[in-house]
Design a protein around this motif. Sequence first.
Motif, PDB file in Angstrom:
ATOM      1  N   PRO A   1     -30.094  61.658   2.560  1.00 18.97           N
ATOM      2  CA  PRO A   1     -29.248  62.663   3.218  1.00 18.97           C
ATOM      3  C   PRO A   1     -28.548  63.579   2.213  1.00 18.97           C
ATOM      4  O   PRO A   1     -28.332  64.760   2.498  1.00 18.97           O
ATOM      5  CB  PRO A   1     -28.226  61.855   4.009  1.00 18.97           C
ATOM      6  N   LEU A   2     -28.240  63.057   1.022  1.00 16.04           N
ATOM      7  CA  LEU A   2     -27.599  63.903   0.009  1.00 16.04           C
ATOM      8  C   LEU A   2     -28.520  65.053  -0.380  1.00 16.04           C
ATOM      9  O   LEU A   2     -28.099  66.200  -0.508  1.00 16.04           O
ATOM     10  CB  LEU A   2     -27.260  63.059  -1.231  1.00 16.04           C
ATOM     11  N   ILE A   3     -29.793  64.719  -0.577  1.00 18.38           N
ATOM     12  CA  ILE A   3     -30.726  65.711  -1.099  1.00 18.38           C
ATOM     13  C   ILE A   3     -31.200  66.668  -0.018  1.00 18.38           C
ATOM     14  O   ILE A   3     -31.406  67.847  -0.270  1.00 18.38           O
ATOM     15  CB  ILE A   3     -31.908  64.988  -1.783  1.00 18.38           C
ATOM     16  N   THR A   4     -31.350  66.185   1.203  1.00 15.64           N
ATOM     17  CA  THR A   4     -31.941  67.041   2.235  1.00 15.64           C
ATOM     18  C   THR A   4     -30.918  67.735   3.129  1.00 15.64           C
ATOM     19  O   THR A   4     -31.301  68.414   4.062  1.00 15.64           O
ATOM     20  CB  THR A   4     -32.901  66.248   3.135  1.00 15.64           C
ATOM     21  N   THR A   5     -29.633  67.540   2.851  1.00 17.75           N
ATOM     22  CA  THR A   5     -28.647  68.320   3.603  1.00 17.75           C
ATOM     23  C   THR A   5     -27.845  69.160   2.626  1.00 17.75           C
ATOM     24  O   THR A   5     -27.499  68.709   1.534  1.00 17.75           O
ATOM     25  CB  THR A   5     -27.665  67.432   4.398  1.00 17.75           C
ATOM     26  N   THR A   6     -27.587  70.401   3.005  1.00 18.67           N
ATOM     27  CA  THR A   6     -26.752  71.239   2.154  1.00 18.67           C
ATOM     28  C   THR A   6     -25.566  71.757   2.947  1.00 18.67           C
ATOM     29  O   THR A   6     -24.617  72.261   2.370  1.00 18.67           O
ATOM     30  CB  THR A   6     -27.550  72.442   1.611  1.00 18.67           C
ATOM     31  N   LYS A   7     -25.624  71.647   4.284  1.00 18.54           N
ATOM     32  CA  LYS A   7     -24.535  72.164   5.101  1.00 18.54           C
ATOM     33  C   LYS A   7     -23.617  71.026   5.517  1.00 18.54           C
ATOM     34  O   LYS A   7     -24.100  69.959   5.911  1.00 18.54           O
ATOM     35  CB  LYS A   7     -25.100  72.840   6.355  1.00 18.54           C
ATOM     36  N   PRO A   8     -22.307  71.261   5.467  1.00 23.28           N
ATOM     37  CA  PRO A   8     -21.374  70.202   5.838  1.00 23.28           C
ATOM     38  C   PRO A   8     -21.628  69.663   7.244  1.00 23.28           C
ATOM     39  O   PRO A   8     -21.481  68.473   7.484  1.00 23.28           O
ATOM     40  CB  PRO A   8     -20.005  70.877   5.766  1.00 23.28           C
ATOM     41  N   GLU A   9     -22.067  70.535   8.181  1.00 24.19           N
ATOM     42  CA  GLU A   9     -22.215  70.055   9.551  1.00 24.19           C
ATOM     43  C   GLU A   9     -23.426  69.142   9.722  1.00 24.19           C
ATOM     44  O   GLU A   9     -23.575  68.519  10.761  1.00 24.19           O
ATOM     45  CB  GLU A   9     -22.254  71.219  10.548  1.00 24.19           C
ATOM     46  N   MET A  10     -24.302  69.062   8.690  1.00 20.33           N
ATOM     47  CA  MET A  10     -25.438  68.153   8.800  1.00 20.33           C
ATOM     48  C   MET A  10     -25.228  66.878   7.989  1.00 20.33           C
ATOM     49  O   MET A  10     -26.083  66.003   7.971  1.00 20.33           O
ATOM     50  CB  MET A  10     -26.719  68.843   8.324  1.00 20.33           C
ATOM     51  N   GLN A  11     -24.107  66.763   7.296  1.00 18.74           N
ATOM     52  CA  GLN A  11     -23.922  65.612   6.422  1.00 18.74           C
ATOM     53  C   GLN A  11     -23.651  64.339   7.213  1.00 18.74           C
ATOM     54  O   GLN A  11     -23.054  64.376   8.284  1.00 18.74           O
ATOM     55  CB  GLN A  11     -22.764  65.872   5.461  1.00 18.74           C
ATOM     56  N   THR A  12     -24.116  63.230   6.640  1.00 21.84           N
ATOM     57  CA  THR A  12     -23.837  61.939   7.259  1.00 21.84           C
ATOM     58  C   THR A  12     -22.516  61.414   6.701  1.00 21.84           C
ATOM     59  O   THR A  12     -21.947  61.970   5.770  1.00 21.84           O
ATOM     60  CB  THR A  12     -24.958  60.938   6.955  1.00 21.84           C
ATOM     61  N   VAL A  13     -22.063  60.320   7.270  1.00 26.69           N
ATOM     62  CA  VAL A  13     -20.725  59.844   6.955  1.00 26.69           C
ATOM     63  C   VAL A  13     -20.591  59.438   5.484  1.00 26.69           C
ATOM     64  O   VAL A  13     -19.558  59.649   4.862  1.00 26.69           O
ATOM     65  CB  VAL A  13     -20.324  58.716   7.942  1.00 26.69           C
ATOM     66  N   GLN A  14     -21.669  58.884   4.902  1.00 24.44           N
ATOM     67  CA  GLN A  14     -21.584  58.464   3.496  1.00 24.44           C
ATOM     68  C   GLN A  14     -21.403  59.673   2.572  1.00 24.44           C
ATOM     69  O   GLN A  14     -20.678  59.615   1.588  1.00 24.44           O
ATOM     70  CB  GLN A  14     -22.840  57.694   3.079  1.00 24.44           C
ATOM     71  N   ILE A  15     -22.084  60.757   2.875  1.00 19.21           N
ATOM     72  CA  ILE A  15     -21.972  61.957   2.051  1.00 19.21           C
ATOM     73  C   ILE A  15     -20.569  62.553   2.216  1.00 19.21           C
ATOM     74  O   ILE A  15     -19.921  62.938   1.238  1.00 19.21           O
ATOM     75  CB  ILE A  15     -23.022  63.017   2.466  1.00 19.21           C
ATOM     76  N   ALA A  16     -20.114  62.619   3.471  1.00 15.93           N
ATOM     77  CA  ALA A  16     -18.796  63.196   3.724  1.00 15.93           C
ATOM     78  C   ALA A  16     -17.720  62.396   2.991  1.00 15.93           C
ATOM     79  O   ALA A  16     -16.817  62.967   2.373  1.00 15.93           O
ATOM     80  CB  ALA A  16     -18.517  63.218   5.220  1.00 15.93           C
ATOM     81  N   LEU A  17     -17.850  61.068   3.019  1.00 15.48           N
ATOM     82  CA  LEU A  17     -16.847  60.235   2.339  1.00 15.48           C
ATOM     83  C   LEU A  17     -16.858  60.481   0.841  1.00 15.48           C
ATOM     84  O   LEU A  17     -15.804  60.511   0.198  1.00 15.48           O
ATOM     85  CB  LEU A  17     -17.125  58.753   2.604  1.00 15.48           C
ATOM     86  N   SER A  18     -18.052  60.654   0.276  1.00 18.40           N
ATOM     87  CA  SER A  18     -18.112  60.789  -1.181  1.00 18.40           C
ATOM     88  C   SER A  18     -17.492  62.109  -1.641  1.00 18.40           C
ATOM     89  O   SER A  18     -17.158  62.243  -2.807  1.00 18.40           O
ATOM     90  CB  SER A  18     -19.536  60.640  -1.682  1.00 18.40           C
ATOM     91  N   THR A  19     -17.332  63.077  -0.732  1.00 17.13           N
ATOM     92  CA  THR A  19     -16.669  64.311  -1.159  1.00 17.13           C
ATOM     93  C   THR A  19     -15.196  64.063  -1.463  1.00 17.13           C
ATOM     94  O   THR A  19     -14.546  64.881  -2.096  1.00 17.13           O
ATOM     95  CB  THR A  19     -16.756  65.431  -0.097  1.00 17.13           C
ATOM     96  N   LEU A  20     -14.671  62.930  -1.019  1.00 10.15           N
ATOM     97  CA  LEU A  20     -13.268  62.631  -1.324  1.00 10.15           C
ATOM     98  C   LEU A  20     -13.107  62.166  -2.768  1.00 10.15           C
ATOM     99  O   LEU A  20     -11.997  62.086  -3.281  1.00 10.15           O
ATOM    100  CB  LEU A  20     -12.736  61.544  -0.387  1.00 10.15           C
ATOM    101  N   GLN A  21     -14.237  61.834  -3.403  1.00 10.05           N
ATOM    102  CA  GLN A  21     -14.186  61.388  -4.790  1.00 10.05           C
ATOM    103  C   GLN A  21     -14.453  62.576  -5.680  1.00 10.05           C
ATOM    104  O   GLN A  21     -15.593  63.012  -5.803  1.00 10.05           O
ATOM    105  CB  GLN A  21     -15.226  60.301  -5.016  1.00 10.05           C
TER     106      GLN A  21
END
Lengths: 278, 410
Positions: A214-234
């Motif tokens: 999901p990290l590699i195949t999504t570039t838009k915030p609205e398509m991100q999965t929960v793991q990617i969204a969480l890692s933006t907090l780091q």
Amino acid sequence: MARPTRHSAWDWVIFIALLAGVIITCAPFAWMISTAIKPNAEVFRFPPTLWVEAPLWDNFLRVFTVIPFGRAFANSLMVTGAITILQLIVCSMAAYAFACLQFRGREVLFLIYLAALMVPSQVTLIPNFLVVRNLGWIDTYQGLILPFAFSSFGTFLLRQYFKTIPRELIEASRLDGCSHWRIYLFIVLPLGKPALAALAIFAFVSQWNNFLWPLITTTKPEMQTVQIALSTLQGQFNTDWPLLMAGSVLATMPVLAVFILGNKAFISGLTAGSFGGK
Amino acid sequence: MNKLLLVTTALALAFAAPAMAETKVSFAYWGDPAELPPFEKIVADYEAANPDVKIEVQHAPWSGYFTRLDAQLAAGAGPDVFFITNVPTYAARGQLEPLDKWIADKGFPIDQFNPEALLIHQLDDVLYSVPRDNDTNVLYYNKAAFDEAGVAYPTADWDWAALRDAAIKLTVTDGGRITRYGLAIEKNNWSNWVRQNGGTTFDHPTRPTKFTLDEPKGLEAIQFIGDLINVDKVTPNFTELDQAGGTGQLFSSQQAAIVFANAARLGTFADADFEWAVAPLPKGPTGIRSNSLGGAGFGINPNAKDKEAAWNFFAYLAGEPGQVVFASANASAVPAQIGNAAVKAAFKAPFADVFLSEAANGKLNASFPKYVDITNLYLQPALDLVWNGEATAKDAIGGIVADVTAKLAE
């Protein structure tokens, strides 16, 4: 007169060893939950405060506003749910063919499937990415779901289980005029429930935690999965630990739920098997 | 006949119209939620000023940014303009557009950037990216801790001796356990201490021919840090620092009275429940001032579909308009284009004067392809011996001279 329960010294040793195991396993969980409601300054205080002085429950609300957590959570549920269902369907059909059908080259074909198990996912990452990109599936649900619709591990798991289903049962149904489709639906699948539940748990947990694809195949915030969204907090320099942990607590819930539900089916299936058979 | 003409014209228009209406430029960057607003503002401003251009934003967390970028670039895809570090590596793979010709043709004001800062954005004297900011460190101090210990606040005149003296007085021990360290420093900043002492690690930061850390000035600096950790016991060793959450956490939880850190910490410490301030880094024993330099930059993808459009957005982003937005953001770093008056004026972070004056002292850390290997194989293990108090700087560094020299000569 109730007989006093007596424990030998050995029982106590085992008990304490198990208790130590429980504490070691649960400590990160306890830390996650307590950190989720701590103010930032309290997170790394020494000695660590296990019971938080002034719990900040609004961290659980804040995580929805700082990052698009709600959308990411829904994406994850949708993607992981779809993958789990697809894997159950595709793998059980393939496993039925490998376990219950006779055809030329069956064993060779199965060996090739097994070989696919040995290929690390890192090796197939770029080719898969190229395929998905050329299909124009970047930032789409099909791009997130379809590459995982099949699993050689799942096929292997189910095939081994289906092989234990007595052949007489299948042959009898054939004699009674049952089609393969009916045998698969009404005999093999119900009997395979424990293995299907196990596969569902495996598939759900591993896909829920999937990060790289999901990290590699999504570039838009609205398509991100929960793991990617969480890692933006780091961040590169700063990490909002309480917020990250509040999000992590929420993100653990579905896995926990699936495990509890699936585990019941898993165990009931096992015990049902132990009384049947003869 | 007329009908045919009409149909062809309509068709031509139908195909031409979307192409004329919108040029797309994709732009990738990383950042935590606090770091995002300036990126979003620049994109919005640019689109407002150029209605025919659409900037497609690709945001990724810092932890996954390079994984995704590497995969995209390896597949011959990737964003048209992107935020980047480790420039020589990407340039060597041909994944960055050489910028010198564009800069000359379009008159981009590259002379307003610190020339030394540009060195790490080059490979073989060709520029491949333009830095966004300077990773300038300053001295953050806890005012309450200073008051409590009766130590005067740090000034621009502080040198190493004053720092050490204060750190000793500020350290608090309770029952054999240190509850507050006088000073906490970051592991990868030792080379700045070497420079402050008048030493060097290599004879040139990007094109080294000789390992020079074993000369007396260098050894003295390494030993000084080692002694702060192991003899004076006023600085946590780096393992302990990591476990405690780094300098930011130690300072926030008042377990360190002084930390050396960059401007990103301004945001972290903004809601601390004690008073703190910022001072320049202390000067070396002979009065030499040095700070670290270098930050991430922006580059262009050589495979960009519309390079002209990519350059136009890049020039806006990396030049004055973008720099002004970054400089005036809340969570800002010291801007890179410090030779530009508008950018300098826009930088209004707390203690901006300290950051700007320190940025002027910026010197480059070693940065060349073999440096990663040299660090992992020799330098870091030797330094760890000193940080752990297991060897003196002279023995530890002296022991790797032959290996490092051989590696450089390879």
